[in-house]
Design an enzyme around this catalytic site. Structure first.
Site, PDB file in Angstrom:
ATOM      1  N   GLY A  32      78.063  15.500 -32.901  1.00  0.00           N
ATOM      2  CA  GLY A  32      77.156  14.935 -32.117  1.00  0.00           C
ATOM      3  C   GLY A  32      75.719  14.815 -32.789  1.00  0.00           C
ATOM      4  O   GLY A  32      75.648  15.326 -34.083  1.00  0.00           O
ATOM      5  N   GLN A  33      74.972  14.194 -32.238  1.00  0.00           N
ATOM      6  CA  GLN A  33      73.576  13.747 -32.875  1.00  0.00           C
ATOM      7  C   GLN A  33      72.724  15.112 -33.377  1.00  0.00           C
ATOM      8  O   GLN A  33      72.309  15.110 -34.334  1.00  0.00           O
ATOM      9  CB  GLN A  33      72.799  12.882 -31.659  1.00  0.00           C
ATOM     10  CG  GLN A  33      73.192  11.549 -31.513  1.00  0.00           C
ATOM     11  CD  GLN A  33      72.491  10.758 -30.562  1.00  0.00           C
ATOM     12  OE1 GLN A  33      71.372  10.175 -31.054  1.00  0.00           O
ATOM     13  NE2 GLN A  33      72.793  10.949 -29.220  1.00  0.00           N
ATOM     14  N   VAL A  34      72.658  16.036 -32.146  1.00  0.00           N
ATOM     15  CA  VAL A  34      71.953  17.115 -32.552  1.00  0.00           C
ATOM     16  C   VAL A  34      72.649  18.003 -33.553  1.00  0.00           C
ATOM     17  O   VAL A  34      71.945  18.393 -34.383  1.00  0.00           O
ATOM     18  CB  VAL A  34      71.605  17.963 -31.219  1.00  0.00           C
ATOM     19  CG1 VAL A  34      70.839  19.110 -31.578  1.00  0.00           C
ATOM     20  CG2 VAL A  34      70.811  17.125 -30.310  1.00  0.00           C
ATOM     21  N   ALA A  67      78.617  18.928 -25.548  1.00  0.00           N
ATOM     22  CA  ALA A  67      78.476  18.629 -24.394  1.00  0.00           C
ATOM     23  C   ALA A  67      79.217  17.353 -23.939  1.00  0.00           C
ATOM     24  O   ALA A  67      79.500  16.632 -24.617  1.00  0.00           O
ATOM     25  CB  ALA A  67      77.161  18.674 -23.940  1.00  0.00           C
ATOM     26  N   HIS A  68      79.386  17.164 -22.696  1.00  0.00           N
ATOM     27  CA  HIS A  68      79.826  15.924 -22.023  1.00  0.00           C
ATOM     28  C   HIS A  68      78.655  15.230 -21.623  1.00  0.00           C
ATOM     29  O   HIS A  68      77.717  15.594 -20.918  1.00  0.00           O
ATOM     30  CB  HIS A  68      80.691  16.046 -20.903  1.00  0.00           C
ATOM     31  CG  HIS A  68      81.245  14.995 -20.211  1.00  0.00           C
ATOM     32  ND1 HIS A  68      80.676  13.733 -19.730  1.00  0.00           N
ATOM     33  CD2 HIS A  68      82.691  14.635 -19.821  1.00  0.00           C
ATOM     34  CE1 HIS A  68      81.308  12.894 -19.486  1.00  0.00           C
ATOM     35  NE2 HIS A  68      82.615  13.211 -19.372  1.00  0.00           N
ATOM     36  N   THR A  69      78.102  14.218 -22.509  1.00  0.00           N
ATOM     37  CA  THR A  69      77.005  13.711 -22.233  1.00  0.00           C
ATOM     38  C   THR A  69      77.029  11.989 -21.616  1.00  0.00           C
ATOM     39  O   THR A  69      76.009  11.566 -21.731  1.00  0.00           O
ATOM     40  CB  THR A  69      76.281  13.554 -23.682  1.00  0.00           C
ATOM     41  OG1 THR A  69      77.047  12.919 -24.617  1.00  0.00           O
ATOM     42  CG2 THR A  69      75.846  14.960 -24.247  1.00  0.00           C
ATOM     43  N   TYR A 123      71.688  23.935 -25.284  1.00  0.00           N
ATOM     44  CA  TYR A 123      70.944  22.537 -25.068  1.00  0.00           C
ATOM     45  C   TYR A 123      71.285  22.025 -23.399  1.00  0.00           C
ATOM     46  O   TYR A 123      72.442  21.844 -23.175  1.00  0.00           O
ATOM     47  CB  TYR A 123      71.029  21.499 -25.752  1.00  0.00           C
ATOM     48  CG  TYR A 123      70.561  21.842 -27.356  1.00  0.00           C
ATOM     49  CD1 TYR A 123      69.049  21.953 -27.598  1.00  0.00           C
ATOM     50  CD2 TYR A 123      71.544  22.360 -28.203  1.00  0.00           C
ATOM     51  CE1 TYR A 123      68.995  22.439 -28.937  1.00  0.00           C
ATOM     52  CE2 TYR A 123      71.150  22.640 -29.478  1.00  0.00           C
ATOM     53  CZ  TYR A 123      69.950  22.857 -29.693  1.00  0.00           C
ATOM     54  OH  TYR A 123      69.682  23.359 -31.234  1.00  0.00           O
ATOM     55  N   TYR A 142      76.389  14.458 -13.801  1.00  0.00           N
ATOM     56  CA  TYR A 142      76.119  15.130 -15.262  1.00  0.00           C
ATOM     57  C   TYR A 142      75.027  16.290 -15.192  1.00  0.00           C
ATOM     58  O   TYR A 142      75.017  17.365 -15.529  1.00  0.00           O
ATOM     59  CB  TYR A 142      75.693  14.110 -16.055  1.00  0.00           C
ATOM     60  CG  TYR A 142      74.890  14.334 -17.399  1.00  0.00           C
ATOM     61  CD1 TYR A 142      75.397  14.932 -18.474  1.00  0.00           C
ATOM     62  CD2 TYR A 142      73.536  14.204 -17.623  1.00  0.00           C
ATOM     63  CE1 TYR A 142      74.899  15.520 -19.571  1.00  0.00           C
ATOM     64  CE2 TYR A 142      72.736  14.638 -18.980  1.00  0.00           C
ATOM     65  CZ  TYR A 142      73.510  15.143 -19.866  1.00  0.00           C
ATOM     66  OH  TYR A 142      72.895  15.745 -20.809  1.00  0.00           O
ATOM     67  N   TRP A 175      66.189  12.112 -23.501  1.00  0.00           N
ATOM     68  CA  TRP A 175      66.286  10.761 -24.149  1.00  0.00           C
ATOM     69  C   TRP A 175      66.578  11.002 -25.571  1.00  0.00           C
ATOM     70  O   TRP A 175      65.867  10.403 -26.620  1.00  0.00           O
ATOM     71  CB  TRP A 175      64.947   9.977 -23.854  1.00  0.00           C
ATOM     72  CG  TRP A 175      64.552   9.551 -22.293  1.00  0.00           C
ATOM     73  CD1 TRP A 175      65.388  10.329 -21.252  1.00  0.00           C
ATOM     74  CD2 TRP A 175      63.735   8.499 -21.752  1.00  0.00           C
ATOM     75  NE1 TRP A 175      64.546   9.662 -20.278  1.00  0.00           N
ATOM     76  CE2 TRP A 175      63.720   8.875 -20.395  1.00  0.00           C
ATOM     77  CE3 TRP A 175      62.766   7.914 -22.674  1.00  0.00           C
ATOM     78  CZ2 TRP A 175      62.965   8.043 -19.786  1.00  0.00           C
ATOM     79  CZ3 TRP A 175      61.942   7.130 -21.735  1.00  0.00           C
ATOM     80  CH2 TRP A 175      62.049   7.074 -20.357  1.00  0.00           C
TER      81      TRP A 175
END
Length: 289
Positions: A10-12, A59-61, A98, A124, A149
């Site tokens: 993931g990004q984070v 997470a499911h984002t 998060y 969500y 965001w």
């Protein structure tokens, strides 16, 4: 210190892996080793690894997709975090998790504080709020960090989508009546690393729920305009940007018009300084990694 970081790609998580390098032994299992949909596997892996800190960056984002698969969204965003909290508490170690601005309906005129009434508009947001509540119900040491965001130079996000569209099309229409703070995944990772360091140094603030975003505010159109400015400097801008209302861009999931989060509590309790969203965007674009 042994840190279990969940959410390998993931990004984070990608930014956390860079920021936390050297902090201790960082264990980042892939989905094959630790699948949040498999509760037995979560318990087995945590008990086998016995980490001193757990960070859940998975997470499911997919906000719109969640409307069509609520069971999966709740399994990943609500049930699994609750199990992680139980296992962390059993080991006597903290959990960092998060969450999102989407726990609010956006009807408030001012930036949301942590104790403002949550009222998610879609699956969500409801699943993420349920995850917060599941962690809080365990009453172990935890930090729940709501952000907004999120973007980076990896994965699927608004920044990368806009960069592509602004170079491919003659005209791009972007929603201008949703307000929030674009937050680089690197900002989240740096702040999280600061929190970990303060805890290790014996300077931790109170555990609990906090807001963590870049400072300042803009609309999605404003964010797109800032991206366009950078492309123009590089001679790569083709499209003309046009602002539109949310009503002109219907989506399966409703979005809050006000996604602004007040981050004063994190700064006062934990002495974490957060950058302005514009400066963070420039850091992201000028320091690809």
């Amino acid at each position: 210190m042994k840190i279990l970081l969940i959410g390998k790609r993931g990004q984070v998580s990608r930014e956390l892996q860079l920021c936390l390098a050297g902090t201790g032994e960082l264990i980042v299992p892939g989905r094959e080793q630790l699948d949040l949909a498999d509760l037995a596997q979560i318990r087995q892996q945590v008990r086998a690894l016995r980490p001193e800190l757990i960070i859940n960056a998975a997470a499911h984002t997919a906000v719109d997709q969640a409307e069509n698969e609520p069971e999966l969204a709740f399994a990943l965003n609500a049930t699994a975090p609750g199990v992680l909290a139980e296992e962390a508490a059993a080991l006597g170690v903290p959990l960092i998790h998060y969450s999102t601005d989407y726990v609010f309906d956006g009807s408030q005129n001012t930036p949301y504080r942590e104790d403002d009434q949550a009222n998610p508009l879609g699956v969500y947001g409801r699943s993420k709020l349920a995850g917060e509540q599941a962690i809080q119900a365990v009453a172990g040491a935890h930090l729940i960090l709501r952000t907004s965001w999120v973007y980076s130079l990896h994965g699927r996000n608004f920044l990368l989508t806009m960069q592509r569209l602004l170079q491919e099309r003659d005209e791009v229409k972007v929603v201008a009546d949703q307000i929030g703070a674009p937050t680089w995944a690197g900002t989240i990772a740096a702040a999280t690393t600061g929190l970990v360091q303060r805890w290790r140094d014996g300077k931790a603030g109170p555990w609990g729920l906090y807001h963590l975003t870049a400072t300042g505010e803009t609309s999605w159109f404003g964010f797109a305009s800032a991206i366009a400015e950078q492309l123009q400097e590089q001679g790569q801008l083709r499209a003309k940007l046009l602002p539109i209302p949310s009503s002109a861009y219907p989506t399966p999931a409703r979005r809050p018009l006000n996604s602004r989060l007040n981050c004063a509590r994190l700064q006062s309790d934990w002495a974490i300084e957060l950058p302005n969203w514009r400066s963070a965007l420039l850091d992201c674009l000028r320091n690809p990694r």
